[in-house]
Design a protein around this motif. Structure first.
Motif, PDB file in Angstrom:
ATOM      1  N   MET A   7       0.842  -1.197   0.000  1.00 19.22           N
ATOM      2  CA  MET A   7       0.000   0.000   0.000  1.00 19.22           C
ATOM      3  C   MET A   7       0.882   1.253   0.000  1.00 19.22           C
ATOM      4  O   MET A   7       1.813   1.354   0.798  1.00 19.22           O
ATOM      5  CB  MET A   7      -0.931   0.002   1.224  1.00 19.22           C
ATOM      6  N   THR A   8       0.595   2.192  -0.899  1.00 16.65           N
ATOM      7  CA  THR A   8       1.373   3.422  -0.961  1.00 16.65           C
ATOM      8  C   THR A   8       0.947   4.384   0.142  1.00 16.65           C
ATOM      9  O   THR A   8      -0.092   4.209   0.787  1.00 16.65           O
ATOM     10  CB  THR A   8       1.186   4.104  -2.319  1.00 16.65           C
ATOM     11  N   ARG A   9       1.764   5.425   0.322  1.00 16.71           N
ATOM     12  CA  ARG A   9       1.449   6.425   1.350  1.00 16.71           C
ATOM     13  C   ARG A   9       0.123   7.127   1.052  1.00 16.71           C
ATOM     14  O   ARG A   9      -0.692   7.329   1.949  1.00 16.71           O
ATOM     15  CB  ARG A   9       2.591   7.434   1.419  1.00 16.71           C
ATOM     16  N   SER A  10      -0.107   7.463  -0.217  1.00 17.56           N
ATOM     17  CA  SER A  10      -1.350   8.147  -0.578  1.00 17.56           C
ATOM     18  C   SER A  10      -2.558   7.245  -0.383  1.00 17.56           C
ATOM     19  O   SER A  10      -3.627   7.708   0.048  1.00 17.56           O
ATOM     20  CB  SER A  10      -1.285   8.640  -2.023  1.00 17.56           C
ATOM     21  N   GLN A  11      -2.407   5.953  -0.675  1.00 17.95           N
ATOM     22  CA  GLN A  11      -3.507   5.015  -0.449  1.00 17.95           C
ATOM     23  C   GLN A  11      -3.805   4.872   1.044  1.00 17.95           C
ATOM     24  O   GLN A  11      -4.972   4.814   1.448  1.00 17.95           O
ATOM     25  CB  GLN A  11      -3.159   3.650  -1.059  1.00 17.95           C
ATOM     26  N   ALA A  12      -2.747   4.819   1.867  1.00 21.58           N
ATOM     27  CA  ALA A  12      -2.941   4.727   3.306  1.00 21.58           C
ATOM     28  C   ALA A  12      -3.652   5.975   3.848  1.00 21.58           C
ATOM     29  O   ALA A  12      -4.541   5.884   4.704  1.00 21.58           O
ATOM     30  CB  ALA A  12      -1.597   4.544   4.010  1.00 21.58           C
ATOM     31  N   ASN A  13      -3.260   7.140   3.326  1.00 23.13           N
ATOM     32  CA  ASN A  13      -3.923   8.374   3.741  1.00 23.13           C
ATOM     33  C   ASN A  13      -5.399   8.366   3.370  1.00 23.13           C
ATOM     34  O   ASN A  13      -6.249   8.845   4.129  1.00 23.13           O
ATOM     35  CB  ASN A  13      -3.234   9.585   3.115  1.00 23.13           C
ATOM     36  N   LEU A  14      -5.708   7.830   2.191  1.00 19.13           N
ATOM     37  CA  LEU A  14      -7.104   7.751   1.765  1.00 19.13           C
ATOM     38  C   LEU A  14      -7.895   6.809   2.673  1.00 19.13           C
ATOM     39  O   LEU A  14      -9.053   7.087   3.010  1.00 19.13           O
ATOM     40  CB  LEU A  14      -7.175   7.274   0.311  1.00 19.13           C
ATOM     41  N   VAL A  15      -7.270   5.699   3.080  1.00 24.43           N
ATOM     42  CA  VAL A  15      -7.924   4.777   4.013  1.00 24.43           C
ATOM     43  C   VAL A  15      -8.236   5.479   5.331  1.00 24.43           C
ATOM     44  O   VAL A  15      -9.343   5.379   5.873  1.00 24.43           O
ATOM     45  CB  VAL A  15      -7.038   3.534   4.246  1.00 24.43           C
ATOM     46  N   LEU A  16      -7.256   6.217   5.856  1.00 30.62           N
ATOM     47  CA  LEU A  16      -7.451   6.893   7.142  1.00 30.62           C
ATOM     48  C   LEU A  16      -8.476   8.021   7.034  1.00 30.62           C
ATOM     49  O   LEU A  16      -9.248   8.255   7.973  1.00 30.62           O
ATOM     50  CB  LEU A  16      -6.116   7.430   7.653  1.00 30.62           C
ATOM     51  N   LEU A  17      -8.505   8.708   5.900  1.00 31.42           N
ATOM     52  CA  LEU A  17      -9.526   9.733   5.699  1.00 31.42           C
ATOM     53  C   LEU A  17     -10.915   9.084   5.644  1.00 31.42           C
ATOM     54  O   LEU A  17     -11.893   9.653   6.162  1.00 31.42           O
ATOM     55  CB  LEU A  17      -9.253  10.504   4.412  1.00 31.42           C
ATOM     56  N   SER A  18     -10.997   7.883   5.053  1.00 29.63           N
ATOM     57  CA  SER A  18     -12.261   7.154   5.029  1.00 29.63           C
ATOM     58  C   SER A  18     -12.691   6.752   6.440  1.00 29.63           C
ATOM     59  O   SER A  18     -13.883   6.790   6.767  1.00 29.63           O
ATOM     60  CB  SER A  18     -12.137   5.912   4.145  1.00 29.63           C
ATOM     61  N   VAL A  19     -11.722   6.372   7.271  1.00 22.71           N
ATOM     62  CA  VAL A  19     -12.017   6.042   8.664  1.00 22.71           C
ATOM     63  C   VAL A  19     -12.588   7.266   9.388  1.00 22.71           C
ATOM     64  O   VAL A  19     -13.575   7.170  10.127  1.00 22.71           O
ATOM     65  CB  VAL A  19     -10.752   5.534   9.383  1.00 22.71           C
ATOM     66  N   ALA A  20     -11.978   8.429   9.157  1.00 24.08           N
ATOM     67  CA  ALA A  20     -12.473   9.655   9.781  1.00 24.08           C
ATOM     68  C   ALA A  20     -13.900   9.952   9.335  1.00 24.08           C
ATOM     69  O   ALA A  20     -14.745  10.372  10.140  1.00 24.08           O
ATOM     70  CB  ALA A  20     -11.546  10.824   9.433  1.00 24.08           C
ATOM     71  N   LEU A  21     -14.180   9.738   8.050  1.00 23.79           N
ATOM     72  CA  LEU A  21     -15.543   9.945   7.543  1.00 23.79           C
ATOM     73  C   LEU A  21     -16.522   8.981   8.206  1.00 23.79           C
ATOM     74  O   LEU A  21     -17.623   9.370   8.613  1.00 23.79           O
ATOM     75  CB  LEU A  21     -15.544   9.780   6.027  1.00 23.79           C
TER      76      LEU A  21
ATOM     77  N   VAL B  57      -6.128   0.287  11.785  1.00 30.24           N
ATOM     78  CA  VAL B  57      -4.918  -0.520  11.992  1.00 30.24           C
ATOM     79  C   VAL B  57      -4.155  -0.688  10.680  1.00 30.24           C
ATOM     80  O   VAL B  57      -2.931  -0.531  10.623  1.00 30.24           O
ATOM     81  CB  VAL B  57      -5.290  -1.899  12.578  1.00 30.24           C
ATOM     82  N   ILE B  58      -4.887  -0.984   9.604  1.00 23.79           N
ATOM     83  CA  ILE B  58      -4.251  -1.191   8.304  1.00 23.79           C
ATOM     84  C   ILE B  58      -3.618   0.100   7.790  1.00 23.79           C
ATOM     85  O   ILE B  58      -2.467   0.132   7.357  1.00 23.79           O
ATOM     86  CB  ILE B  58      -5.286  -1.722   7.293  1.00 23.79           C
ATOM     87  N   GLY B  59      -4.374   1.184   7.847  1.00 17.39           N
ATOM     88  CA  GLY B  59      -3.885   2.456   7.327  1.00 17.39           C
ATOM     89  C   GLY B  59      -2.658   2.965   8.058  1.00 17.39           C
ATOM     90  O   GLY B  59      -1.713   3.459   7.431  1.00 17.39           O
ATOM     91  N   GLN B  60      -2.655   2.827   9.384  1.00 18.61           N
ATOM     92  CA  GLN B  60      -1.542   3.365  10.157  1.00 18.61           C
ATOM     93  C   GLN B  60      -0.275   2.529  10.027  1.00 18.61           C
ATOM     94  O   GLN B  60       0.801   2.975  10.432  1.00 18.61           O
ATOM     95  CB  GLN B  60      -1.945   3.524  11.624  1.00 18.61           C
ATOM     96  N   ARG B  61      -0.382   1.340   9.449  1.00 20.27           N
ATOM     97  CA  ARG B  61       0.821   0.548   9.185  1.00 20.27           C
ATOM     98  C   ARG B  61       1.635   1.162   8.057  1.00 20.27           C
ATOM     99  O   ARG B  61       2.855   0.985   7.986  1.00 20.27           O
ATOM    100  CB  ARG B  61       0.448  -0.890   8.815  1.00 20.27           C
TER     101      ARG B  61
ATOM    102  N   GLN C 264       2.472   7.828   7.198  1.00 17.82           N
ATOM    103  CA  GLN C 264       3.374   8.564   8.075  1.00 17.82           C
ATOM    104  C   GLN C 264       2.585   9.037   9.304  1.00 17.82           C
ATOM    105  O   GLN C 264       1.407   9.376   9.192  1.00 17.82           O
ATOM    106  CB  GLN C 264       3.945   9.780   7.345  1.00 17.82           C
ATOM    107  N   PRO C 265       3.206   9.037  10.490  1.00 15.99           N
ATOM    108  CA  PRO C 265       2.469   9.461  11.688  1.00 15.99           C
ATOM    109  C   PRO C 265       1.837  10.837  11.554  1.00 15.99           C
ATOM    110  O   PRO C 265       0.710  11.061  12.001  1.00 15.99           O
ATOM    111  CB  PRO C 265       3.553   9.442  12.772  1.00 15.99           C
ATOM    112  N   SER C 266       2.563  11.787  10.928  1.00 12.13           N
ATOM    113  CA  SER C 266       2.000  13.128  10.765  1.00 12.13           C
ATOM    114  C   SER C 266       0.773  13.104   9.862  1.00 12.13           C
ATOM    115  O   SER C 266      -0.218  13.797  10.109  1.00 12.13           O
ATOM    116  CB  SER C 266       3.053  14.078  10.200  1.00 12.13           C
ATOM    117  N   ASP C 267       0.820  12.289   8.797  1.00  9.95           N
ATOM    118  CA  ASP C 267      -0.334  12.158   7.910  1.00  9.95           C
ATOM    119  C   ASP C 267      -1.522  11.563   8.662  1.00  9.95           C
ATOM    120  O   ASP C 267      -2.660  12.035   8.527  1.00  9.95           O
ATOM    121  CB  ASP C 267       0.013  11.249   6.718  1.00  9.95           C
ATOM    122  N   ALA C 268      -1.243  10.504   9.443  1.00  5.45           N
ATOM    123  CA  ALA C 268      -2.320   9.841  10.180  1.00  5.45           C
ATOM    124  C   ALA C 268      -2.989  10.793  11.164  1.00  5.45           C
ATOM    125  O   ALA C 268      -4.218  10.788  11.319  1.00  5.45           O
ATOM    126  CB  ALA C 268      -1.764   8.625  10.918  1.00  5.45           C
ATOM    127  N   ALA C 269      -2.184  11.633  11.820  1.00  7.84           N
ATOM    128  CA  ALA C 269      -2.738  12.578  12.786  1.00  7.84           C
ATOM    129  C   ALA C 269      -3.734  13.522  12.129  1.00  7.84           C
ATOM    130  O   ALA C 269      -4.834  13.755  12.639  1.00  7.84           O
ATOM    131  CB  ALA C 269      -1.611  13.375  13.443  1.00  7.84           C
TER     132      ALA C 269
END
Length: 300
Positions: free
Chosen positions: A1-15, A233-237, A240-245
């Motif tokens: 999973m790329t960084r941008s894909q992980a960020n999209l996953v985490l943004l989906s979690v926030a939604l 859990v998947i996205g934060q693997r 980047q920590p700053s992106d996840a925050a």
């Protein structure tokens, strides 16, 4: 999973979590807050159970039995989760979705403060101004017009303490046990059973009421608890920590957006300023230590 894909996953979690505040509010039409919380987390436990069972089978060949301390740790996480979720749910009955979303997020600056008090870790300097900023934002959001904060606001603020304690200890326990789905399923079970037992003592539980709240319970249990926590859990693997925050902090914005679109909620000017101040402090308190660590690494 790329960084941008992980960020999209985490943004989906926030939604997902932002919309869950609406589901939690709508679910109160048929059941009480403790009943809603209990069924929601038991449903989440059932969804996560196959993954937890797979982890258990993987541990067995390596002779890694559960120790008493591990069982106690997961149980304690379940109790903290129950208190945080139950107090939040009680609060939602007496405040708006927008207020609940932003006031719940007060747990973010509470985590380093509690780590300093309980674990004797030295917090980053940004904790102190951002904590004061969050207090100011809370005052603007909940009581800036000369009125006392609503009782629901106070319940949600109280829940943020238990969310902070849960966040503080879940990482330490997960690192020791190294079985995230077992931990998730175990704490969901403790939270769900405890909430339902609590609800039977204080609420009237009927099948008609459960049927009436079935759709919100389904969303909150399956999508918010099971899918949301797993995707986090998947996205934060990979993020980047700053992106996840930043991505996960958007939960508060989505809660306000869905409150506006689906429930017709409106904020006065002071409330908008308070929300912006809380969100800014949440992002700063997570980002500032990461940038300081990067600067030290480069200097070294």
């Amino acid at each position: 999973m790329t960084r941008s894909q992980a960020n999209l996953v985490l943004l989906s979690v926030a939604l997902i979590w932002g919309l869950a505040f609406v589901a939690q509010a709508e679910g109160m039409a048929g059941v009480g807050p403790l009943t809603f919380t209990g069924i929601r987390f038991l449903l989440g436990a059932v969804i996560v159970l196959p993954l937890a069972w797979r982890e258990w089978q993987q541990r067995s060949p390596h002779r890694m039995p559960a120790r008493a301390g591990d069982v106690f740790g997961v149980g304690a996480l379940g109790v903290l989760l129950m208190l945080g979720a139950a107090l939040q749910q009680i609060g939602i009955t007496g405040t708006t979705v927008t207020n609940a979303g932003f006031l719940t997020a007060l747990y973010v600056p509470l985590v380093p403060l509690l780590a300093s008090l309980l674990l004797r870790t030295r917090p980053h300097w940004s904790v102190w101004p951002t904590s004061l900023g969050c207090l100011g934002g809370t005052w603007l959001l909940a009581g800036a017009q000369g009125l006392a904060p609503a009782a629901g606001d106070l319940w949600v603020v109280g829940s943020s303490l238990f969310w902070a304690l849960h966040v503080l200890f879940v990482g330490r326990i997960a690192e020791r046990i190294a079985a995230p789905f077992l931990i998730a399923c175990g704490q969901f079970l403790v939270c769900g059973i405890g909430s339902l037992l609590w609800g039977t003592l204080t609420e009237t539980i009927t099948l008609d009421g459960i049927r009436q709240a079935l759709l919100p319970i389904g969303y909150a249990g399956i999508v918010s608890v099971a899918i949301g926590f797993t995707a986090q859990v998947i996205g934060q693997r990979y993020a980047q920590p700053s992106d996840a925050a930043i991505m996960l902090s958007a939960e508060t914005v989505f809660a306000a957006l869905f409150g506006y679109l689906l429930m017709g909620e409106r904020l006065h000017a002071a409330g908008i300023v308070g929300c912006a101040l809380i969100l800014a402090c949440i992002i700063i308190v997570q980002i500032a230590p990461l940038h300081a660590a990067r600067h030290r690494a480069r200097a070294g």
